[in-house]
Each structure stands twice: as structure tokens, then as C-alpha cells.
Scaffold this active site. Structure first.
Site, short mmCIF file in Angstrom:
data_model
loop_
_atom_site.label_atom_id
_atom_site.label_comp_id
_atom_site.label_asym_id
_atom_site.label_seq_id
_atom_site.Cartn_x
_atom_site.Cartn_y
_atom_site.Cartn_z
N HIS A 57 0.85 -1.21 0.00
CA HIS A 57 0.00 0.00 0.00
C HIS A 57 0.88 1.25 0.00
CE1 HIS A 57 -3.91 2.08 0.80
NE2 HIS A 57 -3.04 3.05 1.00
N GLN A 152 -9.36 9.19 -5.88
CA GLN A 152 -9.10 9.91 -4.62
C GLN A 152 -10.25 10.83 -4.21
OE1 GLN A 152 -5.81 10.69 -2.37
NE2 GLN A 152 -7.79 10.97 -1.38
N HIS A 210 -9.18 1.83 -0.39
CA HIS A 210 -9.10 2.57 0.86
C HIS A 210 -10.48 2.41 1.50
CE1 HIS A 210 -5.58 4.29 -0.99
NE2 HIS A 210 -5.31 4.99 0.10
#
Ligand code: FE2
Length: 425
Positions: A57, A152, A210
């Protein structure tokens, strides 16, 4: 490349092991093996020979950008995301490539030979995607770089994220990412998980989201991720990264959740350096640690790996690509202090990360790639304790990095003079 490593200790405790390498692969393991004709010999002198470190990650598009265009004043995740948003329009492909290549150099020097990096796909230019695809090709001889298409700004929250994510996959990005806790509502978060898992099933790809990077105990997208993983038959191909809300969840709920994750064979990745830094920022005291429940996940039979996440970027100002530093922090934050637990923390930065990434060639076994690291330590616990020097880093049977043994010359009144380089008893 041919090679013989003589007299190594393995992470599982085997001693006096030789590793015979032919044509870049491990041909034999055992005591007193002959070297291939004319091949170089590394005398391990009984020190620890480990599979390479794996970081499952990371954010290579942001790394080494610390201070651009300014530093994160509050230290929070959300200011980091806002700061990254300020930096994105200023990025150039040349600068992205240069920083990423520099980080890959650091990684190799630290014995880190496989990295899964998220790459932000919310910039319509896909600059970072193209830059990191280029870097992946440039470094492939010495480092396995796996890219995750990471929306994101939110898959549903950002109007072009889904289209950009699909374009990134078409360009060759390997894994599907997500950020359900950052969508506008938890319903949108759940919808994003569904859409992304279905896309993964359709394209035959892995997923790494995430997931629940929050202190909110009601951020429960990991449940949805496990559900869709099971529903779509994606067992073993899906990873929940961060999972920090689990730190704050109700214990009864977690007792139901962990078996669901186990059933779906969802991997978990904790990022100790970043979780301990970013989480708990809204707390006064007591202040939560914010890392997910690592020993409990492991005890439930779930594969848990540690990631570095950030090095010198909008979220984190420190780091050097040292996965032993990551393991050291993970061990402390999770209070994993028994011998078995400390060894499990070493696995969390080596073999467990390889399982997350699906690296079938990773590991000290006959037939696998001759990739390994000789550490200035006698066992995994000592390696973590000393953040041991990487004496030799080998990729496909070829030495790609070397470091001199750590030592300190002492001249102390009333003590015999000499050199103490071991910090051992
Ligand atoms: Fe991350």
C-alpha cells in the site's frame, strides 16, 4: 544469473542453509550445496536471509513531494487530501517520473522489491497514470510495481472518476481502487463498492480499496466489501486497506464482521506509520491509536499485511522506504510483543504483502525467483529491533544493492576500546 548463498538463517528458524541459484531462480536449498560453475558465492555467516520486503500500500504519485506547494499544517487526512488537490494541477510528468524513480532507488536499497501503489485517477489528464505506467516499465528488471486505479476524490463524488478509472484500466493499470468513506453519503459509499466490485468481476481484476479510513465506528464499508467479494466470487482477490474505523467499532459488531471477511478471503492492510499519525486527530484524551485490529484479524485467519502508505508527501513528512520501520511501528501500536507476534509483524512486511499482491514467485522456495535480502540480524525479531542493515539485496540472482555492516567505534574512559557493531547480547 547463477549464485550460491552459503550458511544463511531463514525467517522460519532454519539455520546453515545454502541457496543455489541457476538462471535467476532458486534451484536448490539445503546444507553444503555446491556452487554453480563459476558462480559468485555470498557467505551469509549465519545471518538472516529473507524474501524481499513487500509494500502492498503506497502512493507513488505523491511521494517525495513534501512541501509542495506547502506543508500540511493540521496534520489531518482531510487537509492532506485538500493539499494534494492543490498540488495536482502543478504536477508534470517529468517531475512525477523523477520522484518515483528516486523512491524506487531508495526501496531497492532497503530490500523492498515489490510495491503496490495507488495512483489518483481524478485528474482528467491522467498524468500520474501515464507517468507511473512508464516507471513500472523502467523498473521492472529490479522491482515489481503494481498500480491501483484510485479515485481519490470519490468514485461518485467526482463526476469523471468512473470514466477515468476505466480509461486507466484500459491503459494497463492492474487493480481497481476505491474510497467509499469519502463519498457524500454512506449509501453512495456502498454503491461505489458494488460498482467497483462488479467492474473487477467483469474484467477479472483484483480490488484494493481505501476502506473506512476514519475514526467513525459507523463507517462499515468493509462489511459491504466482504459481501460483494463473496457474492461475486472474488475470494482472495480483494483487499481492504486501512480499515481504521474498526479500531473504534463496537466489539459485538466486530465479532460478526471478522468471520464475514474470513469467508470472503478479504485481505487487510494496515498502515501503522500513517494510521498512528492521521487518526485520532479529533480526539482530546484519551486519544485513539486508530490502527485496525491487527492481532484479532490475524487470529480470525485473515491475511494481514503492513503498508508504508506515504513517504514525504502531503500526509506524512518522514519515511525512507524502510519496511522494518513500518513493522516496528506496527508491532508497537498493536502491542504485538510476544515472540510469535513479533515474527508475525515480520511476515506482515514480507510474505503477507506478497499474498495481497498475488506474487506467486515470492518466497524462499525451490523454483521461485531468486529474490532475497541478507540482513545484518540473526532472526526476524532482531531485524525489526535493529531495523537491520540490508547487507545484500538480490534480484533474480543478481546483487542490486549492498550496504556496509553497521558499526560504531567506541572510545570510552574506563572501558576497553573497540568496535561494537552488533548491538547484540
Ligand atoms: Fe493510502
Amino acid at each position: 544469473m547463477n549464485l550460491l548463498v552459503r550458511n544463511a538463517t531463514f525467517p522460519d528458524g532454519r539455520t546453515h542453509q545454502d541457496v543455489r541459484v541457476v538462471a535467476g531462480r532458486i534451484e536448490a536449498i539445503g546444507p553444503n550445496l555446491p556452487a554453480p560453475d563459476g558462480a559468485p558465492v555470498i557467505d551469509a555467516q549465519g545471518q538472516l536471509l529473507s524474501p524481499p520486503f513487500v509494500d502492498p500500500h503506497f502512493h507513488m504519485d505523491a511521494t517525495l513531494s513534501y512541501g509542495l506547494p506547502r506543508v500540511n499544517q493540521s496534520g489531518t487526512l482531510l487537509e492532506g487530501i485538500a493539499l494534494w488537490g492543490e498540488l495536482k494541477p502543478l504536477l508534470t510528468q517529468e517531475a512525477l517520473v523523477e520522484r518515483a524513480l528516486q523512491y524506487c532507488d531508495w526501496a531497492v536499497a532497503k530490500g523492498l522489491l515489490a510495491i503496490r501503489t495507488h495512483v489518483d485517477v481524478c485528474d482528467d489528464r491522467l498524468l500520474a497514470v501515464e507517468a507511473l505506467l512508464h516507471v513500472k516499465e523502467r523498473v521492472k528488471a529490479y522491482l515489481d510495481l503494481q498500480l491501483v486505479a484510485f479515485p481519490q476524490d470519490g468514485l461518485l463524488r467526482s463526476p469523471t472518476a468512473l470514466a477515468n478509472l476505466k480509461r486507466s484500466l484500459d491503459l494497463g493499470v492492474d487493480v481497481i481502487g476505491g474510497i467509499p468513506h469519502f463519498e457524500r453519503t454512506s449509501e453512495h459509499g456502498a454503491e461505489s463498492v458494488k460498482v467497483l466490485c462488479e467492474l473487477a468481476a467483469e474484467r477479472g481484476l483484483r480490488v484494493d480499496m481505501h476502506c473506512d479510513e476514519s475514526d467513525d465506528p459507523l463507517s462499515r464499508h468493509i462489511e459491504t466489501l466482504a459481501f460483494h467479494t463473496h457474492r461475486l466470487g472474488l475470494h482472495g482477490r480483494v483487499t481492504g486497506s486501512h480499515l481504521t474505523s474498526m479500531h473504534s467499532m463496537d466489539n459485538y459488531y466486530v465479532s460478526k464482521l471478522l468471520p464475514l471477511m474470513r469467508e470472503a478471503q478479504v485481505h487487510a492492510v494496515a498502515n501503522p506509520l500513517i494510521n498512528i499519525t492521521l487518526q485520532g486527530r479529533h480526539d482530546t484524551y484519551p486519544k485513539r491509536r486508530g490502527m485496525t485490529r491487527v492481532p484479532e484479524l490475524m487470529a480470525a485467519g485473515i491475511n494481514v499485511a503492513f503498508g508504508h502508505d506515504c513517504v514525504m508527501d502531503p500526509w506524512y513528512s518522514l519515511g525512507s522506504g524502510d519496511m522494518l520501520e513500518v513493522a516496528h511501528m506496527g508491532l508497537h501500536v498493536a502491542q504485538m510483543t510476544s515472540q510469535a507476534q513479533m515474527r508475525a509483524c515480520f511476515d506482515a512486511v514480507t510474505v503477507n504483502g506478497a499474498r495481497v499482491m498475488g506474487l506467486a514467485d515470492h518466497g524462499l522456495e525451490v523454483g521461485r525467483a531468486a529474490d532475497f535480502v541478507l540482513l545484518q540480524a540473526r532472526d526476524p525479531v532482531e531485524a525489526i529491533r535493529l531495523r537491520a542493515t540490508r547487507l545484500q539485496v538480490v534480484r533474480r540472482g543478481q546483487v542490486v544493492a549492498q550496504s556496509a555492516p553497521s558499526s560504531a567505534a567506541l572510545s570510552l574512559p574506563g572501558r576497553p576500546s573497540g568496535v561494537d557493531w552488533t548491538f547484540r547480547r
